[in-house]
Design a protein around this motif. Structure first.
Motif, PDB file in Angstrom:
ATOM      1  N   THR A 124       6.639  -7.950  -1.023  1.00 39.05           N
ATOM      2  CA  THR A 124       5.896  -6.716  -1.287  1.00 39.05           C
ATOM      3  C   THR A 124       4.485  -7.033  -1.759  1.00 39.05           C
ATOM      4  OG1 THR A 124       6.671  -6.624  -3.584  1.00 39.05           O
ATOM      5  CG2 THR A 124       7.986  -5.453  -1.923  1.00 39.05           C
ATOM      6  N   PHE A 125       3.607  -6.061  -1.618  1.00 38.58           N
ATOM      7  CA  PHE A 125       2.246  -6.158  -2.138  1.00 38.58           C
ATOM      8  C   PHE A 125       1.693  -4.753  -2.297  1.00 38.58           C
ATOM      9  CE2 PHE A 125       1.733  -5.869   2.400  1.00 38.58           C
ATOM     10  CZ  PHE A 125       0.555  -5.171   2.595  1.00 38.58           C
ATOM     11  N   GLN A 126       0.585  -4.641  -3.040  1.00 31.81           N
ATOM     12  CA  GLN A 126      -0.079  -3.368  -3.230  1.00 31.81           C
ATOM     13  C   GLN A 126      -1.572  -3.522  -3.001  1.00 31.81           C
ATOM     14  OE1 GLN A 126       2.250  -2.605  -7.145  1.00 31.81           O
ATOM     15  NE2 GLN A 126       1.429  -0.586  -6.578  1.00 31.81           N
ATOM     16  N   ALA A 127      -2.180  -2.445  -2.550  1.00 31.11           N
ATOM     17  CA  ALA A 127      -3.632  -2.422  -2.487  1.00 31.11           C
ATOM     18  C   ALA A 127      -4.189  -2.399  -3.903  1.00 31.11           C
ATOM     19  CB  ALA A 127      -4.098  -1.191  -1.719  1.00 31.11           C
ATOM     20  N   ILE A 128      -5.405  -2.930  -4.047  1.00 29.98           N
ATOM     21  CA  ILE A 128      -6.077  -2.980  -5.340  1.00 29.98           C
ATOM     22  C   ILE A 128      -7.317  -2.105  -5.282  1.00 29.98           C
ATOM     23  CG2 ILE A 128      -7.197  -4.470  -7.039  1.00 29.98           C
ATOM     24  CD1 ILE A 128      -4.197  -4.956  -6.761  1.00 29.98           C
ATOM     25  N   ASP A 129      -7.453  -1.217  -6.268  1.00 30.74           N
ATOM     26  CA  ASP A 129      -8.680  -0.432  -6.364  1.00 30.74           C
ATOM     27  C   ASP A 129      -9.850  -1.376  -6.621  1.00 30.74           C
ATOM     28  OD1 ASP A 129     -10.802   1.079  -8.100  1.00 30.74           O
ATOM     29  OD2 ASP A 129      -9.665   2.653  -7.091  1.00 30.74           O
ATOM     30  N   ALA A 130     -10.821  -1.378  -5.698  1.00 31.14           N
ATOM     31  CA  ALA A 130     -11.889  -2.373  -5.767  1.00 31.14           C
ATOM     32  C   ALA A 130     -12.752  -2.222  -7.015  1.00 31.14           C
ATOM     33  CB  ALA A 130     -12.761  -2.277  -4.516  1.00 31.14           C
ATOM     34  N   ALA A 156      -3.787  -1.638  -9.470  1.00 29.42           N
ATOM     35  CA  ALA A 156      -2.947  -1.515  -8.276  1.00 29.42           C
ATOM     36  C   ALA A 156      -2.836  -0.059  -7.848  1.00 29.42           C
ATOM     37  CB  ALA A 156      -1.564  -2.094  -8.551  1.00 29.42           C
ATOM     38  N   LEU A 157      -2.839   0.161  -6.537  1.00 27.44           N
ATOM     39  CA  LEU A 157      -2.699   1.496  -5.963  1.00 27.44           C
ATOM     40  C   LEU A 157      -1.298   1.679  -5.405  1.00 27.44           C
ATOM     41  CD1 LEU A 157      -6.070   1.611  -3.966  1.00 27.44           C
ATOM     42  CD2 LEU A 157      -5.558   2.882  -6.062  1.00 27.44           C
ATOM     43  N   VAL A 158      -0.786   2.880  -5.469  1.00 25.07           N
ATOM     44  CA  VAL A 158       0.498   3.193  -4.853  1.00 25.07           C
ATOM     45  C   VAL A 158       0.246   3.622  -3.416  1.00 25.07           C
ATOM     46  CG1 VAL A 158       1.596   3.813  -7.023  1.00 25.07           C
ATOM     47  CG2 VAL A 158       0.376   5.582  -5.723  1.00 25.07           C
ATOM     48  N   PRO A 159       1.252   3.410  -2.530  1.00 26.02           N
ATOM     49  CA  PRO A 159       2.589   2.905  -2.785  1.00 26.02           C
ATOM     50  C   PRO A 159       2.651   1.390  -2.691  1.00 26.02           C
ATOM     51  CG  PRO A 159       2.434   3.561  -0.515  1.00 26.02           C
ATOM     52  CD  PRO A 159       1.106   3.870  -1.123  1.00 26.02           C
ATOM     53  N   VAL A 160       3.854   0.873  -2.903  1.00 26.53           N
ATOM     54  CA  VAL A 160       4.135  -0.538  -2.652  1.00 26.53           C
ATOM     55  C   VAL A 160       4.395  -0.711  -1.151  1.00 26.53           C
ATOM     56  CG1 VAL A 160       5.734  -2.432  -3.092  1.00 26.53           C
ATOM     57  CG2 VAL A 160       5.054  -0.892  -4.961  1.00 26.53           C
ATOM     58  N   PHE A 161       3.790  -1.742  -0.574  1.00 26.52           N
ATOM     59  CA  PHE A 161       3.984  -2.042   0.851  1.00 26.52           C
ATOM     60  C   PHE A 161       4.920  -3.239   0.995  1.00 26.52           C
ATOM     61  CE2 PHE A 161       0.234   0.477   0.869  1.00 26.52           C
ATOM     62  CZ  PHE A 161       0.161   1.069   2.123  1.00 26.52           C
ATOM     63  N   GLY A 162       5.760  -3.172   2.010  1.00 31.19           N
ATOM     64  CA  GLY A 162       6.636  -4.295   2.321  1.00 31.19           C
ATOM     65  C   GLY A 162       6.135  -5.039   3.538  1.00 31.19           C
ATOM     66  N   GLY A 163       6.205  -6.354   3.489  1.00 26.83           N
ATOM     67  CA  GLY A 163       5.787  -7.162   4.622  1.00 26.83           C
ATOM     68  C   GLY A 163       6.806  -7.122   5.743  1.00 26.83           C
ATOM     69  N   ALA A 164       6.321  -7.301   6.957  1.00 25.20           N
ATOM     70  CA  ALA A 164       7.218  -7.344   8.117  1.00 25.20           C
ATOM     71  C   ALA A 164       8.024  -8.638   8.112  1.00 25.20           C
ATOM     72  CB  ALA A 164       6.410  -7.228   9.405  1.00 25.20           C
ATOM     73  N   SER A 165       9.206  -8.568   8.684  1.00 26.45           N
ATOM     74  CA  SER A 165      10.038  -9.756   8.880  1.00 26.45           C
ATOM     75  C   SER A 165       9.822 -10.296  10.281  1.00 26.45           C
ATOM     76  CB  SER A 165      11.511  -9.391   8.688  1.00 26.45           C
ATOM     77  OG  SER A 165      11.936  -8.521   9.726  1.00 26.45           O
ATOM     78  N   LEU A 166      10.388 -11.463  10.538  1.00 26.77           N
ATOM     79  CA  LEU A 166      10.300 -12.012  11.889  1.00 26.77           C
ATOM     80  C   LEU A 166      11.065 -11.147  12.882  1.00 26.77           C
ATOM     81  CD1 LEU A 166      10.600 -15.847  11.186  1.00 26.77           C
ATOM     82  CD2 LEU A 166       8.542 -14.496  11.649  1.00 26.77           C
ATOM     83  N   ASP A 167      12.112 -10.451  12.420  1.00 24.94           N
ATOM     84  CA  ASP A 167      12.817  -9.517  13.296  1.00 24.94           C
ATOM     85  C   ASP A 167      11.925  -8.329  13.648  1.00 24.94           C
ATOM     86  OD1 ASP A 167      15.100 -11.056  13.413  1.00 24.94           O
ATOM     87  OD2 ASP A 167      16.145  -9.950  11.830  1.00 24.94           O
ATOM     88  N   ASP A 168      11.154  -7.836  12.671  1.00 26.16           N
ATOM     89  CA  ASP A 168      10.202  -6.754  12.950  1.00 26.16           C
ATOM     90  C   ASP A 168       9.177  -7.202  13.978  1.00 26.16           C
ATOM     91  OD1 ASP A 168      11.342  -5.008  11.013  1.00 26.16           O
ATOM     92  OD2 ASP A 168      10.181  -5.981   9.423  1.00 26.16           O
ATOM     93  N   LEU A 169       8.676  -8.413  13.796  1.00 29.43           N
ATOM     94  CA  LEU A 169       7.704  -8.963  14.734  1.00 29.43           C
ATOM     95  C   LEU A 169       8.304  -9.062  16.133  1.00 29.43           C
ATOM     96  CD1 LEU A 169       5.089 -10.511  15.500  1.00 29.43           C
ATOM     97  CD2 LEU A 169       6.184 -12.583  14.646  1.00 29.43           C
ATOM     98  N   ASP A 170       9.527  -9.540  16.210  1.00 24.70           N
ATOM     99  CA  ASP A 170      10.183  -9.678  17.512  1.00 24.70           C
ATOM    100  C   ASP A 170      10.342  -8.317  18.178  1.00 24.70           C
ATOM    101  OD1 ASP A 170      11.843 -11.344  19.468  1.00 24.70           O
ATOM    102  OD2 ASP A 170      13.262  -9.778  18.870  1.00 24.70           O
ATOM    103  N   GLN A 171      10.706  -7.299  17.407  1.00 21.71           N
ATOM    104  CA  GLN A 171      10.884  -5.968  17.989  1.00 21.71           C
ATOM    105  C   GLN A 171       9.558  -5.405  18.493  1.00 21.71           C
ATOM    106  OE1 GLN A 171      12.677  -3.031  15.426  1.00 21.71           O
ATOM    107  NE2 GLN A 171      12.510  -1.402  16.956  1.00 21.71           N
ATOM    108  N   ALA A 172       8.484  -5.580  17.710  1.00 27.17           N
ATOM    109  CA  ALA A 172       7.174  -5.076  18.132  1.00 27.17           C
ATOM    110  C   ALA A 172       6.715  -5.767  19.414  1.00 27.17           C
ATOM    111  CB  ALA A 172       6.152  -5.281  17.011  1.00 27.17           C
ATOM    112  N   CYS A 173       6.929  -7.080  19.494  1.00 28.31           N
ATOM    113  CA  CYS A 173       6.524  -7.811  20.697  1.00 28.31           C
ATOM    114  C   CYS A 173       7.388  -7.432  21.899  1.00 28.31           C
ATOM    115  CB  CYS A 173       6.601  -9.316  20.443  1.00 28.31           C
ATOM    116  SG  CYS A 173       5.348  -9.939  19.303  1.00 28.31           S
ATOM    117  N   ALA A 174       8.671  -7.213  21.656  1.00 30.20           N
ATOM    118  CA  ALA A 174       9.556  -6.815  22.756  1.00 30.20           C
ATOM    119  C   ALA A 174       9.153  -5.447  23.305  1.00 30.20           C
ATOM    120  CB  ALA A 174      11.011  -6.786  22.273  1.00 30.20           C
ATOM    121  N   LEU A 175       8.839  -4.519  22.416  1.00 24.10           N
ATOM    122  CA  LEU A 175       8.416  -3.192  22.859  1.00 24.10           C
ATOM    123  C   LEU A 175       7.093  -3.265  23.620  1.00 24.10           C
ATOM    124  CD1 LEU A 175       9.284  -1.017  19.725  1.00 24.10           C
ATOM    125  CD2 LEU A 175      10.368  -0.895  21.979  1.00 24.10           C
TER     126      LEU A 175
END
Length: 524
Positions: free
Chosen positions: A20-26, A31-50
């Motif tokens: 996870t990570f959050q944007a930072i108010d410059a 920290a700014l909401v919301p919390v973001f989750g990083g993609a997994s290798l399975d997510d990457l595979d699905q995006a490339c397959a599509l």
């Protein structure tokens, strides 16, 4: 439209589960909401397959259909209204006027590529008809058109959260070419990226196009960006960022079983050459314009004037005094991220501690999250002897190099790496010197300009935003302007195909009414 911290993979939206990570108010470093989750290798595979599944369908769409997609994206961006600007201001520290202008530029880029599609010459259709009675041998029928490369990976840029990011020039030109796009969003402005990504996702849906035409991934580290470039379904990469990051992606792409092009815009110090008569006539006014360009957007432009070259003279010293006085009145500015601000400060400190470089002036001081502009001066001999002085300090920092004469000035230019821009300030009396320099400048930069500064890149048909390494990875291309579409196309020649099997662009009746070159002669 709410920001939910979700990946956009085809038509779906879901939280990432890989860190996870959050944007930072410059401005506040909070920290700014919301919390973001990083993609997994399975997510990457699905995006490339599509994307791979969507490619043949999408590339077969007409230019008019793809133009309609770009128009829909532009409309959706405008419909986001002030929510987009407010979030972008928080994540980047950039002022409202700058971001409203950048949104306008982003919409204009989309419109430009829609125009390119409707005009049709980007396909470079060529027809050399058969001559069966030609002696001593008959001539075959040859026809050529450009086709899209395949799915493209685009990396969002930190310094242009709209115009060089999710819906920026790389995405617009790739989509125009007929290539599905997977964007790896920049972690510094994920909320902005999600809003823009949803606008594109909706446009793809409304235009009844395959869902794999667009996906947006977040990365909590580096694995997704690296994996995207390494994936065999990706056929080209668009990147704007640091030299180290661009070179790392180039190496991954080159080491693949099937190497692919990486169109990376990386590092430039954009020299400004002040010729003697121009300095004698208007040293103070040039100094005012220079400081305005240097400090624009806290100096976080890829075309920021980081180097001034001139023959030493009393008028050069007058320029230095005027520039110093102007700089001292410039307030400190918030930079894009705390990390960028820290790197900038470290670069300025390193120059201040050098015995062979003199600090001429600094801007006004500010808060912990803000950076002061800085202006230094050194001799040509020091500059030539110290390669570190030719490296970019990203931010509002510039170095004046005093040259003894025109010959030494030419030596300094010879020593430079590739640049995005080189500016000449001249008057009529300087034309002879300028004509001697121009062949050398052409070898060093993608854009040469007179009596101006590189900041402010016009989006048009004759623009080149590129240059020899390390300004870009491929000096034959541009990332701004209509020629950018050529990065994502390749030519295919068709020999003796029956008319019914030819693509519409090359059929005898020209059903799409495209401009075509017949026996070398352009016809519309």
């Amino acid at each position: 439209m709410p920001i939910l911290g979700e990946l956009l993979i085809g038509r779906t939206a879901r939280p990432g589960q890989n860190g996870t990570f959050q944007a930072i108010d410059a401005a506040s470093a909070q920290a700014l909401v919301p919390v973001f989750g990083g993609a997994s290798l399975d997510d990457l595979d699905q995006a490339c397959a599509l994307a791979a599944q969507a490619f043949d369908h999408y590339r077969a769409t007409t230019p008019a259909q793809r133009a309609a997609l770009l128009d829909a994206i532009a409309s959706n961006l405008l419909a986001l209204g002030d929510a987009l600007i407010q979030r972008c201001m928080s994540e980047t520290g950039l002022p409202r006027a700058r971001l409203e202008g950048e949104r306008g530029r982003t919409v204009s880029q989309l419109g430009l590529f829609a125009q390119v599609l409707r005009e049709g010459s980007y396909l470079d259709c060529r027809i050399d008809p058969a001559q069966p009675l030609r002696q001593p041998l008959p001539k075959v029928d040859l026809r050529l058109r450009n086709i899209p490369l395949g799915p493209v990976a685009v990396f969002g840029a930190s310094n242009f959260p709209l115009a060089f990011s999710v819906a920026g020039g790389d995405s617009a030109s790739a989509l125009a070419a007929g290539c599905p796009v997977i964007v790896k969003a920049h972690s510094a402005h994920p909320g902005t990226s999600e809003l823009v990504g949803r606008a594109i996702q909706q446009a793809v849906r409304d235009c009844d196009l395959p869902e794999g035409v667009f996906s947006l991934l977040f990365d909590s580290g580096r694995s997704i960006g690296q994996g995207l470039v390494a994936d065999p379904r990706i056929k080209a990469v668009g990147f704007t960022g640091s030299r180290s990051g661009g070179v790392a992606l180039m190496q991954i792409a080159a080491n693949r079983h099937e190497p692919i092009p990486v169109y990376a815009e990386m590092s430039a110090i954009n020299p400004v050459i002040l010729l003697p008569s121009a300095l004698a006539e208007r040293a103070s006014s040039i100094a005012d314009s220079f400081i305005a360009s240097l400090t624009l957007g806290a100096g976080q432009f890829c075309t920021n004037p980081g180097l001034i070259l001139a023959i030493d003279s009393p008028t050069l010293r007058q320029f230095e005094l005027a520039a110093s006085a102007r700089l001292q009145a410039v307030p400190a500015q918030t930079m894009l991220t705390p990390g960028i601000c820290q790197s900038y400060r470290a670069g300025v400190v390193a120059w201040r501690e050098r015995g062979d470089v003199q600090l001429l002036a600094e801007g006004d001081s500010g808060s912990e999250q803000q950076a002061r502009a800085a202006l230094f001066v050194t001799s040509a001999q020091t500059f030539l002897a110290q390669p570190a002085l030719r490296e970019e300090v990203f931010g509002a920092c510039s170095l004046i190099v005093r040259c003894k004469d025109l010959s030494e000035l030419q030596q300094v230019i010879h020593a430079l790496e590739g640049q995005l821009t080189i500016a000449l300030h001249l008057s009529a009396a300087d034309h002879q010197q300028a004509s001697h320099l121009l062949p050398l400048l052409e070898r060093k930069a993608g854009r040469i300009l007179v009596n101006g500064f590189g900041t402010g890149v016009e989006v048009g048909h004759a623009m080149v935003h590129g240059g020899p390494f390390p300004a870009t990875s491929d000096s034959r291309t541009t990332s701004v302007g209509s020629l950018a579409i050529q990065r994502f196309l390749r030519p295919v020649s068709y020999q003796d195909l029956p008319d019914a099997l030819l693509p519409p662009e090359l059929q005898q009746a020209n059903p799409l009414n495209l401009p075509r070159r017949l026996n070398g002669e352009l016809r519309s």
